[in-house]
Write a protein that holds these residues in place. Structure first.
Motif, PDB file in Angstrom:
ATOM      1  N   HIS A  50       0.775  -1.227  -0.117  1.00 37.05           N
ATOM      2  CA  HIS A  50       0.100   0.058   0.024  1.00 37.05           C
ATOM      3  C   HIS A  50       1.013   1.287   0.093  1.00 37.05           C
ATOM      4  O   HIS A  50       0.481   2.271   0.289  1.00 37.05           O
ATOM      5  N   ASP A  51       2.290   1.199  -0.439  1.00 37.49           N
ATOM      6  CA  ASP A  51       3.046   2.342  -0.541  1.00 37.49           C
ATOM      7  C   ASP A  51       3.881   2.344  -1.610  1.00 37.49           C
ATOM      8  O   ASP A  51       3.996   1.332  -2.217  1.00 37.49           O
ATOM      9  N   LYS A  52       3.847   3.556  -2.091  1.00 41.06           N
ATOM     10  CA  LYS A  52       4.278   3.732  -3.719  1.00 41.06           C
ATOM     11  C   LYS A  52       5.601   3.419  -4.123  1.00 41.06           C
ATOM     12  O   LYS A  52       6.161   3.300  -4.896  1.00 41.06           O
ATOM     13  N   ALA A  53       6.309   3.525  -2.603  1.00 38.02           N
ATOM     14  CA  ALA A  53       8.055   3.141  -2.707  1.00 38.02           C
ATOM     15  C   ALA A  53       7.924   1.746  -2.048  1.00 38.02           C
ATOM     16  O   ALA A  53       9.166   1.058  -1.811  1.00 38.02           O
ATOM     17  N   GLY A  54       7.113   0.901  -2.133  1.00 35.86           N
ATOM     18  CA  GLY A  54       7.076  -0.320  -1.510  1.00 35.86           C
ATOM     19  C   GLY A  54       7.820  -1.400  -2.061  1.00 35.86           C
ATOM     20  O   GLY A  54       8.899  -2.064  -1.538  1.00 35.86           O
ATOM     21  N   ALA A  55       8.011  -1.571  -3.526  1.00 35.02           N
ATOM     22  CA  ALA A  55       8.934  -2.458  -4.191  1.00 35.02           C
ATOM     23  C   ALA A  55      10.440  -1.919  -3.931  1.00 35.02           C
ATOM     24  O   ALA A  55      11.328  -2.764  -3.714  1.00 35.02           O
ATOM     25  N   ASP A  56      10.946  -0.641  -3.818  1.00 33.20           N
ATOM     26  CA  ASP A  56      12.126  -0.135  -3.450  1.00 33.20           C
ATOM     27  C   ASP A  56      12.289  -0.529  -2.008  1.00 33.20           C
ATOM     28  O   ASP A  56      13.721  -1.037  -1.670  1.00 33.20           O
ATOM     29  N   ILE A  57      11.608  -0.209  -1.145  1.00 32.53           N
ATOM     30  CA  ILE A  57      11.682  -0.482   0.255  1.00 32.53           C
ATOM     31  C   ILE A  57      11.907  -2.111   0.586  1.00 32.53           C
ATOM     32  O   ILE A  57      12.835  -2.712   1.126  1.00 32.53           O
ATOM     33  N   HIS A  58      11.290  -2.943  -0.258  1.00 33.06           N
ATOM     34  CA  HIS A  58      11.222  -4.316  -0.273  1.00 33.06           C
ATOM     35  C   HIS A  58      12.672  -4.942  -0.733  1.00 33.06           C
ATOM     36  O   HIS A  58      13.389  -5.708  -0.101  1.00 33.06           O
ATOM     37  N   ALA A  59      13.093  -4.245  -1.838  1.00 32.79           N
ATOM     38  CA  ALA A  59      14.539  -4.552  -2.385  1.00 32.79           C
ATOM     39  C   ALA A  59      15.425  -4.095  -1.182  1.00 32.79           C
ATOM     40  O   ALA A  59      16.603  -4.890  -1.173  1.00 32.79           O
ATOM     41  N   LEU A  60      15.400  -3.109  -0.458  1.00 34.24           N
ATOM     42  CA  LEU A  60      16.392  -2.620   0.559  1.00 34.24           C
ATOM     43  C   LEU A  60      16.271  -3.731   1.658  1.00 34.24           C
ATOM     44  O   LEU A  60      17.455  -4.010   2.275  1.00 34.24           O
ATOM     45  N   LEU A  61      15.130  -4.105   2.097  1.00 36.07           N
ATOM     46  CA  LEU A  61      15.156  -5.036   3.214  1.00 36.07           C
ATOM     47  C   LEU A  61      15.518  -6.478   2.855  1.00 36.07           C
ATOM     48  O   LEU A  61      15.896  -6.915   3.886  1.00 36.07           O
ATOM     49  N   CYS A  62      15.360  -6.719   1.810  1.00 34.90           N
ATOM     50  CA  CYS A  62      16.130  -8.168   1.092  1.00 34.90           C
ATOM     51  C   CYS A  62      17.557  -7.893   1.481  1.00 34.90           C
ATOM     52  O   CYS A  62      18.233  -8.829   1.677  1.00 34.90           O
ATOM     53  N   GLN A  63      18.257  -6.667   1.044  1.00 30.61           N
ATOM     54  CA  GLN A  63      19.506  -6.448   1.287  1.00 30.61           C
ATOM     55  C   GLN A  63      19.914  -6.463   2.866  1.00 30.61           C
ATOM     56  O   GLN A  63      20.869  -7.229   3.201  1.00 30.61           O
ATOM     57  N   LEU A  64      19.127  -5.764   3.578  1.00 29.69           N
ATOM     58  CA  LEU A  64      19.229  -5.959   5.174  1.00 29.69           C
ATOM     59  C   LEU A  64      19.275  -7.451   5.733  1.00 29.69           C
ATOM     60  O   LEU A  64      19.925  -7.641   6.721  1.00 29.69           O
ATOM     61  N   ALA A  65      18.548  -8.130   5.034  1.00 26.32           N
ATOM     62  CA  ALA A  65      18.227  -9.525   5.637  1.00 26.32           C
ATOM     63  C   ALA A  65      19.441 -10.405   5.189  1.00 26.32           C
ATOM     64  O   ALA A  65      19.657 -11.699   5.483  1.00 26.32           O
ATOM     65  N   GLY A  66      20.329  -9.790   4.253  1.00 27.38           N
ATOM     66  CA  GLY A  66      21.657 -10.343   3.799  1.00 27.38           C
ATOM     67  C   GLY A  66      21.392 -11.593   2.996  1.00 27.38           C
ATOM     68  O   GLY A  66      22.033 -12.322   2.510  1.00 27.38           O
ATOM     69  N   GLY A  67      20.195 -11.593   2.212  1.00 31.14           N
ATOM     70  CA  GLY A  67      19.886 -12.644   1.024  1.00 31.14           C
ATOM     71  C   GLY A  67      19.694 -14.073   1.543  1.00 31.14           C
ATOM     72  O   GLY A  67      19.448 -14.874   1.085  1.00 31.14           O
ATOM     73  N   LYS A  68      19.511 -14.086   2.979  1.00 27.19           N
ATOM     74  CA  LYS A  68      19.478 -15.353   3.664  1.00 27.19           C
ATOM     75  C   LYS A  68      18.077 -16.113   3.168  1.00 27.19           C
ATOM     76  O   LYS A  68      18.368 -17.328   2.945  1.00 27.19           O
ATOM     77  N   SER A  69      17.327 -15.222   3.122  1.00 22.89           N
ATOM     78  CA  SER A  69      15.882 -15.975   2.981  1.00 22.89           C
ATOM     79  C   SER A  69      15.259 -15.228   1.865  1.00 22.89           C
ATOM     80  O   SER A  69      15.498 -14.139   1.269  1.00 22.89           O
ATOM     81  N   GLN A  70      14.292 -16.047   1.103  1.00 16.88           N
ATOM     82  CA  GLN A  70      13.829 -15.371  -0.119  1.00 16.88           C
ATOM     83  C   GLN A  70      12.778 -14.359   0.282  1.00 16.88           C
ATOM     84  O   GLN A  70      12.465 -13.417  -0.534  1.00 16.88           O
ATOM     85  N   GLN A  71      12.338 -14.593   1.636  1.00 17.68           N
ATOM     86  CA  GLN A  71      11.203 -13.683   1.953  1.00 17.68           C
ATOM     87  C   GLN A  71      11.696 -13.022   3.312  1.00 17.68           C
ATOM     88  O   GLN A  71      11.548 -13.426   4.304  1.00 17.68           O
ATOM     89  N   PRO A  72      12.048 -11.796   3.091  1.00 17.24           N
ATOM     90  CA  PRO A  72      12.504 -10.663   3.963  1.00 17.24           C
ATOM     91  C   PRO A  72      11.671 -10.120   5.004  1.00 17.24           C
ATOM     92  O   PRO A  72      11.858  -9.593   5.903  1.00 17.24           O
ATOM     93  N   LEU A  73      10.317 -10.451   4.610  1.00 12.70           N
ATOM     94  CA  LEU A  73       9.234  -9.909   5.439  1.00 12.70           C
ATOM     95  C   LEU A  73       8.462 -10.953   6.068  1.00 12.70           C
ATOM     96  O   LEU A  73       8.364 -12.063   5.791  1.00 12.70           O
ATOM     97  N   PRO A  74       7.999 -10.569   7.549  1.00  3.05           N
ATOM     98  CA  PRO A  74       8.183  -9.175   7.853  1.00  3.05           C
ATOM     99  C   PRO A  74       9.396  -8.982   8.216  1.00  3.05           C
ATOM    100  O   PRO A  74      10.259  -9.661   8.735  1.00  3.05           O
ATOM    101  N   ALA A  75       9.793  -7.387   8.223  1.00  4.26           N
ATOM    102  CA  ALA A  75      11.031  -7.026   8.693  1.00  4.26           C
ATOM    103  C   ALA A  75      10.786  -6.189  10.165  1.00  4.26           C
ATOM    104  O   ALA A  75       9.978  -5.288   9.761  1.00  4.26           O
ATOM    105  N   VAL A  76      11.414  -6.531  11.131  1.00  2.00           N
ATOM    106  CA  VAL A  76      11.092  -5.773  12.385  1.00  2.00           C
ATOM    107  C   VAL A  76      12.260  -5.030  12.682  1.00  2.00           C
ATOM    108  O   VAL A  76      13.453  -5.724  12.790  1.00  2.00           O
ATOM    109  N   PHE A  77      11.953  -3.817  12.942  1.00  2.00           N
ATOM    110  CA  PHE A  77      12.768  -2.803  13.688  1.00  2.00           C
ATOM    111  C   PHE A  77      12.496  -2.360  15.078  1.00  2.00           C
ATOM    112  O   PHE A  77      11.522  -2.364  15.436  1.00  2.00           O
ATOM    113  N   VAL A  78      13.347  -2.600  16.182  1.00  2.90           N
ATOM    114  CA  VAL A  78      13.292  -2.533  17.653  1.00  2.90           C
ATOM    115  C   VAL A  78      14.111  -1.261  17.988  1.00  2.90           C
ATOM    116  O   VAL A  78      15.346  -1.475  17.884  1.00  2.90           O
ATOM    117  N   GLY A  79      13.806  -0.315  18.340  1.00  2.78           N
ATOM    118  CA  GLY A  79      14.611   0.792  18.927  1.00  2.78           C
ATOM    119  C   GLY A  79      15.516   1.526  17.947  1.00  2.78           C
ATOM    120  O   GLY A  79      16.436   1.865  17.874  1.00  2.78           O
TER     121      GLY A  79
END
Length: 110
Positions: A50-79
């Motif tokens: 539901h976010d116009k930048a959703g695909a770009d954010i998803h790609a960044l979250l894939c990088q943050l997840a280190g490519g370990k999994s195919q599905q980086p979502l949910p991506a949880v940030f604490v603090g």
């Protein structure tokens, strides 16, 4: 100047004690949200479909997840820090470190 995707994710992640990036209809995203709600946490939810930048954010979250999994979502940030996906959240929950982490971030007042 336009905000970069990285800057936007950092700003969103730092905006509340707990931020969860999800897509609607994702069962793993639902599980993490229900766990957090059940603990008494009111996370900020960012639905990427539901976010116009959703695909770009998803790609960044894939990088943050280190490519370990195919599905980086949910991506949880604490603090403001990237905790991880469902595996990391559940591991912290099971080993007893999730609640102290949430308290330290100001997400729980117990």
């Amino acid at each position: 100047m336009m905000e970069s995707v990285y800057q936007r994710v950092r700003r969103l992640a730092a905006g509340k004690a707990v931020v969860v990036f999800t897509v609607s209809g994702c069962c793993m995203c639902h599980v993490v949200k229900q766990l957090l709600f059940g603990l008494g946490v009111g996370p900020s939810i960012v639905e990427l479909d539901h976010d116009k930048a959703g695909a770009d954010i998803h790609a960044l979250l894939c990088q943050l997840a280190g490519g370990k999994s195919q599905q980086p979502l949910p991506a949880v940030f604490v603090g403001g820090k990237f905790l991880g996906g469902i595996e990391a959240v559940m591991a912290c929950h099971i080993n007893g470190t999730l609640v102290p982490l949430l308290k330290d971030a100001g997400a729980l007042w117990l």
